[in-house]
Design a protein around this motif. Structure first.
Motif, PDB file in Angstrom:
ATOM      1  N   ALA A 229      33.519  47.765  33.507  1.00  0.00           N
ATOM      2  CA  ALA A 229      33.266  45.896  33.499  1.00  0.00           C
ATOM      3  C   ALA A 229      32.836  45.599  34.938  1.00  0.00           C
ATOM      4  N   ASP A 230      33.266  46.220  35.991  1.00  0.00           N
ATOM      5  CA  ASP A 230      31.742  45.757  37.526  1.00  0.00           C
ATOM      6  C   ASP A 230      30.997  46.654  37.553  1.00  0.00           C
ATOM      7  N   TYR A 231      30.435  47.839  36.471  1.00  0.00           N
ATOM      8  CA  TYR A 231      28.913  48.484  36.575  1.00  0.00           C
ATOM      9  C   TYR A 231      28.334  47.775  36.029  1.00  0.00           C
ATOM     10  N   ALA A 233      28.138  44.538  35.374  1.00  0.00           N
ATOM     11  CA  ALA A 233      27.558  43.681  36.127  1.00  0.00           C
ATOM     12  C   ALA A 233      26.708  43.726  37.348  1.00  0.00           C
TER      13      ALA A 233
ATOM     14  N   GLN B 136      39.141  38.384  35.515  1.00  0.00           N
ATOM     15  CA  GLN B 136      38.895  39.116  34.946  1.00  0.00           C
ATOM     16  C   GLN B 136      39.090  40.531  36.732  1.00  0.00           C
ATOM     17  N   THR B 138      39.126  43.763  38.051  1.00  0.00           N
ATOM     18  CA  THR B 138      38.232  45.615  37.623  1.00  0.00           C
ATOM     19  C   THR B 138      39.042  45.642  38.876  1.00  0.00           C
ATOM     20  N   TYR B 234      30.323  49.545  45.586  1.00  0.00           N
ATOM     21  CA  TYR B 234      30.681  48.210  45.886  1.00  0.00           C
ATOM     22  C   TYR B 234      30.823  47.574  46.920  1.00  0.00           C
ATOM     23  N   TRP B 237      27.198  46.082  46.176  1.00  0.00           N
ATOM     24  CA  TRP B 237      26.849  45.667  45.795  1.00  0.00           C
ATOM     25  C   TRP B 237      27.305  44.125  46.424  1.00  0.00           C
TER      26      TRP B 237
END
Lengths: 272, 270
Positions: A229-231, A233, B136, B138, B234, B237
């Motif tokens: 799900a993170d990837y 986004a 959500q 994650t 991450y 990101w």
């Protein structure tokens, strides 16, 4: 033997001839060339025989198989080199000294060594795309991939991580890279050599829809939902970011962001 | 013992004042569909008397007081004693914010393995921060915000399947458990927009957040499995999101956008 070049072919005699020619033209002879043909009926076998006559480095078979990854796996099992390179019929080594130059880098025993791939327009002969060094994080494989034909892969890795998944039609090499590089501990080494010229009419070009479906299936199989799900986004944001980088205000925004970031850092210890 | 929907587990060691606050807030709940398990580490400051006092008037309280080796061993003891389907760890000093909060949370405890509410963080009786609602959950959530332990109900069966809290950790076993459950065993987690508990700064993990042992534990957690391979993505990101957010803000203010364009022209001229 240091290197095994594996060529798979099925009814693509024209591409196969180009590939054979470029391998035969290599100045270095310290490799074996394994050709796995899927029982072609278009004269491919004659072409192989023709080249095999003048070369002792060619080993070949021609028998029915279950798709390209089955053929590649057969090639891996036949190979005796420390490294394997997959040069499918239609792919061409960019110059006659490619193998020599890559061999010198293979002396350092990297797990995976890769160079540049050139994509040429088949009609005009112009270079459309040249792939260079890639970061090789999981995001790299989520969005794109490492070009298979310009990789020299240590053969032991296939014993360690398994062979290509034969249940998939066109993304198994990508899946293998995802497992070995994206999620595994292997770090590929880059060297700035133009290795291959990619045949723009290859199978992956034609079936983008099938490729995307297979990729999604693999991603859902290999990544935990909380990461996938993170990837999803992140890939969207990365695309936005790319667009933003081309925007005329980007430089200023980036500059201001840095300034704010620094201010925050200065304030932080005061608060704590 | 009757099976209840929820077990609240409170661990305590020589913190009678905080314990009283916790006991009071639990006793004040309108809903009775839970049991309250108190694991005391043989306190000597009158904690036991406080527990006895509350246990007199409530059938829901089960308690024990004996020496233990740290908070995660105490929590694990609590898990073993618990009979509820879900567990909520409310340490002494933390308290439930409203009288009906458990009633509301229990209604949400269905389906997901982990149900994470919001948490007030308070310092000297004043709320300094409220953890955000997590639509959500994650890896990004765990890595950048984290789940508030005091406001998160965990299905008890998870501990039986995946193992208990690591007792060799001193500070971060709860975080390690989130990663183990959500990332490495694909447990389902959902966020709920209810402020459940108030977390009192001055607890152990907030006081020693920068200690070496704490950092070492975090490092060990973040090097589990494939995490070292994906966390650089991450970090990148996070930066990208900051820039994109800033740009979105500029985009929504035409005056600023115009003045920036003007500035850029000026720069170019120079």
């Amino acid at each position: 033997m240091k290197l095994s070049i594996i060529t798979i072919n099925y009814n693509n005699v024209e591409g196969l001839r180009r590939t054979l020619e470029s391998v035969a033209a290599q100045t270095c002879r310290d490799f074996e060339h394994i050709i796995i043909d899927g029982a072609s009926t278009d004269g491919s076998v004659d072409a192989i025989k023709e080249y095999a006559k003048t070369s002792t480095t060619i080993h070949w078979t021609s028998e029915p198989d279950n798709g390209i990854y089955h053929a590649m796996n057969k090639g891996i099992q036949k190979a005796t080199g420390d490294y394997v390179q997959f040069l499918s019929s239609g792919d061409v080594l960019a110059a006659s000294d490619v193998t020599v130059r890559m061999m010198t880098d293979l002396e350092n025993n990297p797990d995976i060594l890769y160079g540049n791939m050139i994509k040429k327009d088949s009609t005009t002969g112009k270079i459309i795309l040249k792939s260079g060094e890639t970061p090789c994080s999981l995001l790299t494989f989520y969005i794109g991939t490492l070009n298979h034909s310009c990789c020299y892969i240590r053969r032991e890795l296939f014993a360690q991580y398994g062979l290509y998944d034969e249940s998939l039609k066109i993304v198994s090499d990508w899946k293998w890279f995802l497992q070995v590089i994206g999620l595994g501990s292997v770090r590929p080494t880059y060297t700035n050599v133009d290795v291959t010229i990619f045949d723009a009419g290859g199978i992956s070009e034609k079936n983008i829809e099938l490729r995307n479906a297979e990729r999604r299936q693999v991603l859902e199989e290999l990544l935990p939902p909380a990461v996938l799900a993170d990837y999803d986004a992140h890939a969207f944001d990365a695309e936005q970011m790319d667009r933003l980088r081309r925007h005329h205000l980007y430089g200023l925004v980036y500059f201001l962001e840095r300034v704010l970031f620094k201010l925050e850092k200065i304030q932080y210890p005061k608060r704590g | 013992m009757q099976v209840k929907k929820l077990s609240i587990i409170t661990i305590n060691y020589n913190n009678v004042e905080g314990l009283r606050r916790t006991l009071e807030s639990v006793a004040a709940q309108t809903c009775r569909e839970f049991e309250h398990i108190i694991i005391d580490g043989a306190s000597t400051d009158g904690s036991v008397d406080a527990i006895k006092e509350y246990a007199k008037t409530s059938k829901n309280i089960h308690w024990v007081s004996e020496p233990d080796n740290g908070i995660y061993q105490a929590m694990n003891k609590g898990i073993q004693k618990a009979m509820g389907e879900y567990l909520l760890f409310l340490n002494s000093g933390d308290f439930l914010v409203e009288h009906d909060v458990i009633e509301r949370v229990i209604k949400q405890c269905n389906g997901a393995d982990i149900v994470s509410g919001r948490c007030n963080v308070s310092d000297k009786g004043e709320v300094v921060w409220t953890s955000p609602y997590l639509p959500q959950i994650t890896l990004y959530t765990l890595y950048s915000v984290g789940l508030p332990h005091q406001s998160t109900c965990i299905r008890k069966a998870l501990f039986e399947q995946l193992g208990y809290y690591r007792e060799d950790f001193r500070y971060n076993s709860d975080i390690e458990f989130w990663y183990r459950a959500i990332i490495f065993n694909n447990c389902t987690a959902k966020g709920i927009d209810i402020i459940v508990a108030d977390y009192n700064l001055g607890g152990i993990s907030s006081k020693e957040a920068k200690s070496k042992a704490y950092q070492k534990e975090m490092q060990e957690i973040l090097s589990m499995g494939f995490l070292p391979k994906v966390l650089p993505d991450y970090d990148q990101w996070k930066n990208e999101r900051a820039i994109l957010n800033q740009y979105a803000w500029i985009e929504s203010h035409p005056i600023i956008k115009k003045s920036l364009s003007y500035l850029r022209k000026l720069f170019k001229r120079i």
